[in-house]
Design a protein around this motif. Structure first.
Motif, PDB file in Angstrom:
ATOM      1  N   GLU A 101     -33.043  28.014  -5.306  1.00  0.00           N
ATOM      2  CA  GLU A 101     -33.710  28.254  -3.930  1.00  0.00           C
ATOM      3  C   GLU A 101     -32.177  29.393  -3.730  1.00  0.00           C
ATOM      4  OE1 GLU A 101     -36.699  28.226  -2.038  1.00  0.00           O
ATOM      5  OE2 GLU A 101     -36.951  25.826  -2.471  1.00  0.00           O
ATOM      6  N   GLY A 102     -32.146  30.351  -2.308  1.00  0.00           N
ATOM      7  CA  GLY A 102     -31.419  31.213  -2.292  1.00  0.00           C
ATOM      8  C   GLY A 102     -30.658  31.179  -1.369  1.00  0.00           C
ATOM      9  N   PRO A 103     -30.263  29.351  -0.113  1.00  0.00           N
ATOM     10  CA  PRO A 103     -29.012  30.062   0.931  1.00  0.00           C
ATOM     11  C   PRO A 103     -27.535  30.632   0.264  1.00  0.00           C
ATOM     12  CG  PRO A 103     -28.800  27.627  -0.274  1.00  0.00           C
ATOM     13  CD  PRO A 103     -29.725  28.716  -1.238  1.00  0.00           C
ATOM     14  N   CYS A 104     -27.142  30.864   1.235  1.00  0.00           N
ATOM     15  CA  CYS A 104     -25.901  31.403   1.385  1.00  0.00           C
ATOM     16  C   CYS A 104     -24.845  30.454   1.680  1.00  0.00           C
ATOM     17  CB  CYS A 104     -25.646  32.222   2.623  1.00  0.00           C
ATOM     18  SG  CYS A 104     -23.653  32.433   3.232  1.00  0.00           S
ATOM     19  N   CYS A 105     -24.013  29.898   0.710  1.00  0.00           N
ATOM     20  CA  CYS A 105     -23.376  28.657   0.477  1.00  0.00           C
ATOM     21  C   CYS A 105     -22.121  27.925   1.567  1.00  0.00           C
ATOM     22  CB  CYS A 105     -22.493  28.571  -1.054  1.00  0.00           C
ATOM     23  SG  CYS A 105     -24.072  28.207  -2.182  1.00  0.00           S
ATOM     24  N   GLU A 116     -25.218  27.141  -9.764  1.00  0.00           N
ATOM     25  CA  GLU A 116     -26.609  27.614 -10.192  1.00  0.00           C
ATOM     26  C   GLU A 116     -27.379  28.034  -8.668  1.00  0.00           C
ATOM     27  OE1 GLU A 116     -28.679  25.220 -12.447  1.00  0.00           O
ATOM     28  OE2 GLU A 116     -26.897  26.034 -14.590  1.00  0.00           O
ATOM     29  N   THR A 117     -27.515  29.629  -8.268  1.00  0.00           N
ATOM     30  CA  THR A 117     -28.323  29.415  -7.512  1.00  0.00           C
ATOM     31  C   THR A 117     -29.457  31.046  -7.516  1.00  0.00           C
ATOM     32  OG1 THR A 117     -28.117  30.415  -4.704  1.00  0.00           O
ATOM     33  CG2 THR A 117     -25.882  31.477  -6.204  1.00  0.00           C
ATOM     34  N   GLY A 118     -30.147  31.150  -6.397  1.00  0.00           N
ATOM     35  CA  GLY A 118     -30.977  31.606  -6.312  1.00  0.00           C
ATOM     36  C   GLY A 118     -31.302  33.137  -5.447  1.00  0.00           C
ATOM     37  N   ASN A 119     -29.570  33.566  -4.976  1.00  0.00           N
ATOM     38  CA  ASN A 119     -28.968  33.982  -4.712  1.00  0.00           C
ATOM     39  C   ASN A 119     -28.102  34.991  -5.192  1.00  0.00           C
ATOM     40  OD1 ASN A 119     -27.464  35.458  -2.456  1.00  0.00           O
ATOM     41  ND2 ASN A 119     -26.193  34.096  -1.195  1.00  0.00           N
ATOM     42  N   VAL A 127     -29.044  32.532 -10.808  1.00  0.00           N
ATOM     43  CA  VAL A 127     -30.532  32.720 -11.696  1.00  0.00           C
ATOM     44  C   VAL A 127     -31.732  34.363 -11.499  1.00  0.00           C
ATOM     45  CG1 VAL A 127     -30.880  30.066 -11.673  1.00  0.00           C
ATOM     46  CG2 VAL A 127     -31.789  31.114 -10.269  1.00  0.00           C
ATOM     47  N   GLN A 128     -32.105  35.140 -12.303  1.00  0.00           N
ATOM     48  CA  GLN A 128     -33.117  35.956 -11.967  1.00  0.00           C
ATOM     49  C   GLN A 128     -34.174  35.129 -10.537  1.00  0.00           C
ATOM     50  OE1 GLN A 128     -32.256  38.719 -12.993  1.00  0.00           O
ATOM     51  NE2 GLN A 128     -30.089  37.542 -13.367  1.00  0.00           N
ATOM     52  N   GLN A 129     -33.876  35.016  -9.782  1.00  0.00           N
ATOM     53  CA  GLN A 129     -34.690  34.461  -8.451  1.00  0.00           C
ATOM     54  C   GLN A 129     -36.005  35.993  -8.635  1.00  0.00           C
ATOM     55  OE1 GLN A 129     -35.294  35.560  -5.426  1.00  0.00           O
ATOM     56  NE2 GLN A 129     -36.558  34.472  -4.517  1.00  0.00           N
ATOM     57  N   VAL A 130     -35.821  36.109  -8.210  1.00  0.00           N
ATOM     58  CA  VAL A 130     -36.311  37.590  -7.344  1.00  0.00           C
ATOM     59  C   VAL A 130     -37.921  37.703  -8.603  1.00  0.00           C
ATOM     60  CG1 VAL A 130     -36.379  40.114  -6.769  1.00  0.00           C
ATOM     61  CG2 VAL A 130     -34.589  39.255  -6.172  1.00  0.00           C
ATOM     62  N   ASN A 141     -24.719  35.631   3.992  1.00  0.00           N
ATOM     63  CA  ASN A 141     -24.784  36.580   3.217  1.00  0.00           C
ATOM     64  C   ASN A 141     -26.091  36.147   1.395  1.00  0.00           C
ATOM     65  OD1 ASN A 141     -24.198  39.167   1.442  1.00  0.00           O
ATOM     66  ND2 ASN A 141     -22.549  38.316   0.299  1.00  0.00           N
ATOM     67  N   THR A 142     -27.421  36.323   2.098  1.00  0.00           N
ATOM     68  CA  THR A 142     -28.633  35.841   1.109  1.00  0.00           C
ATOM     69  C   THR A 142     -28.665  37.535   0.618  1.00  0.00           C
ATOM     70  OG1 THR A 142     -29.449  34.330   0.549  1.00  0.00           O
ATOM     71  CG2 THR A 142     -29.173  34.379   2.808  1.00  0.00           C
ATOM     72  N   PHE A 143     -29.526  37.012  -0.167  1.00  0.00           N
ATOM     73  CA  PHE A 143     -30.667  37.844  -0.790  1.00  0.00           C
ATOM     74  C   PHE A 143     -31.601  37.289  -1.682  1.00  0.00           C
ATOM     75  CE2 PHE A 143     -33.783  40.595  -2.682  1.00  0.00           C
ATOM     76  CZ  PHE A 143     -34.531  41.570  -2.141  1.00  0.00           C
ATOM     77  N   PHE A 144     -32.463  36.663  -0.678  1.00  0.00           N
ATOM     78  CA  PHE A 144     -33.665  35.748  -1.471  1.00  0.00           C
ATOM     79  C   PHE A 144     -35.036  36.084  -1.091  1.00  0.00           C
ATOM     80  CE2 PHE A 144     -36.486  31.601  -2.017  1.00  0.00           C
ATOM     81  CZ  PHE A 144     -35.796  31.572  -3.219  1.00  0.00           C
TER      82      PHE A 144
END
Length: 317
Positions: free
Chosen positions: A38-42, A68-71, A84-87, A221-224
């Protein structure tokens, strides 16, 4: 590795997770934290504050902690951030599932907007209840909240609206929607609606002009990117997006086009309450238009809509 399941602004079961993280570091001499792709702003999640306190209390070296993050925008001066290459994964997954789906023409009885909500939060409740109150007859809506289902209760969002200084009328709109829910367009009973069932709702897109996309993460600050934005792109449906500041700008960096030729996208500069307000301005203008005007706009948008669809389907190859 310690898995931290989360939603925007909240880590589930954080008390026990802190104990697990300390033990992991003591046993392994390092700590790997997974945010479950997932991609939260930590920062908004409060994770850095928790880790800083943990490191100070137990004399832990921050450089031995990996997150390890999807953000796609996450970074930190001391903690190791592994993005991680979530997009790419999301675009490949959705495009592969829907590559054989036949594009359907918009109906002549086109409604103005669609807002399709599975799991709620404060801003989904805020905007969906405003739409329901003012433009119900011109909207295709789903809102899966069910007060008889205990798993829905952490995602009501009403307290969040209060903390965000929603007006009394807006709170009343929210209560009315919650009392009416669940509002469903299909027979899916699982919760949350998971892959690939969350793509089945694309059959409804022929029935409305604009998709009001309420993305998963929106704080700081996130792009998910999720399947929520992929559905309008593949169905050649215009969209506006509730997400984090600069989200549309990051989508454009991937090669996609948006709709600043037809309405102001200054809302993308803002977060949360201000973003809701700016999106409502756009929606008021759209709801005022006739069906013929909407169909004419779709014709005018065709090059942009085709470009986006063709681009996302390349990820299935």
């Amino acid at each position: 590795m310690i898995l931290l399941e989360n939603i925007d602004g909240k880590i589930w079961h954080i008390e026990t997770k802190v104990v697990d993280m300390v033990k992991e570091y003591q046993d392994q001499g390092k700590l790997i934290i997974s945010l479950n792709s997932e991609g939260p702003c930590c920062e908004a999640l409060g994770l850095y504050k928790i880790l800083d306190h943990m490191c100070e209390k137990f004399n832990i070296d921050k450089t031995n902690i990996t997150i390890e993050t999807g953000n796609q925008l996450e970074s930190h001066q001391f903690y190791n951030i592994k993005v991680v290459q979530q997009v790419k994964w999301t675009l490949e997954r959705v495009a592969t599932h829907l590559k054989d789906w036949q594009l359907e023409s918009k109906t002549d009885t086109l409604k103005h907007c669609g807002i399709l909500i599975g799991r709620g939060n404060s801003f989904r409740l805020w905007l969906a209840s405003w739409v329901r109150k003012n433009h119900s007859d011109k909207t295709v809506m789903s809102y899966h909240f069910d007060q008889t289902n205990d798993s829905h209760h952490p995602h009501i969002g009403f307290n969040g609206m209060i903390r965000a200084n929603a007006y009394e009328a807006e709170l009343n709109n929210a209560l009315d929607l919650l009392a009416e829910a669940p509002i469903k367009l299909d027979q899916i009973d699982e919760y949350p609606v998971i892959d690939p069932a969350n793509l089945n709702i694309i059959k409804e897109y022929k029935n409305f002009f604009l998709d009001i996309v309420m993305e998963t993460y929106f704080s700081n600050n996130t792009f998910f990117l999720s399947e929520k934005i992929c559905r309008p792109i593949i169905s050649q449906t215009p969209f506006i997006v509730f997400a984090s500041p600069g989200w549309l700008g990051n989508l454009k960096k991937l090669g996609f086009k948006t709709f600043d030729q037809w309405w102001s996208e200054e809302y993308d500069d803002y977060g949360e309450e201000k973003r809701i307000s700016e999106m409502q301005h756009i929606l008021r203008d759209i709801y005022f238009k006739s069906t013929d005007e909407l169909l004419a706009m779709l014709k005018d948008m065709e090059p942009v809509l085709k470009h986006n669809r063709e681009l996302i389907l390349t990820y299935a190859k």
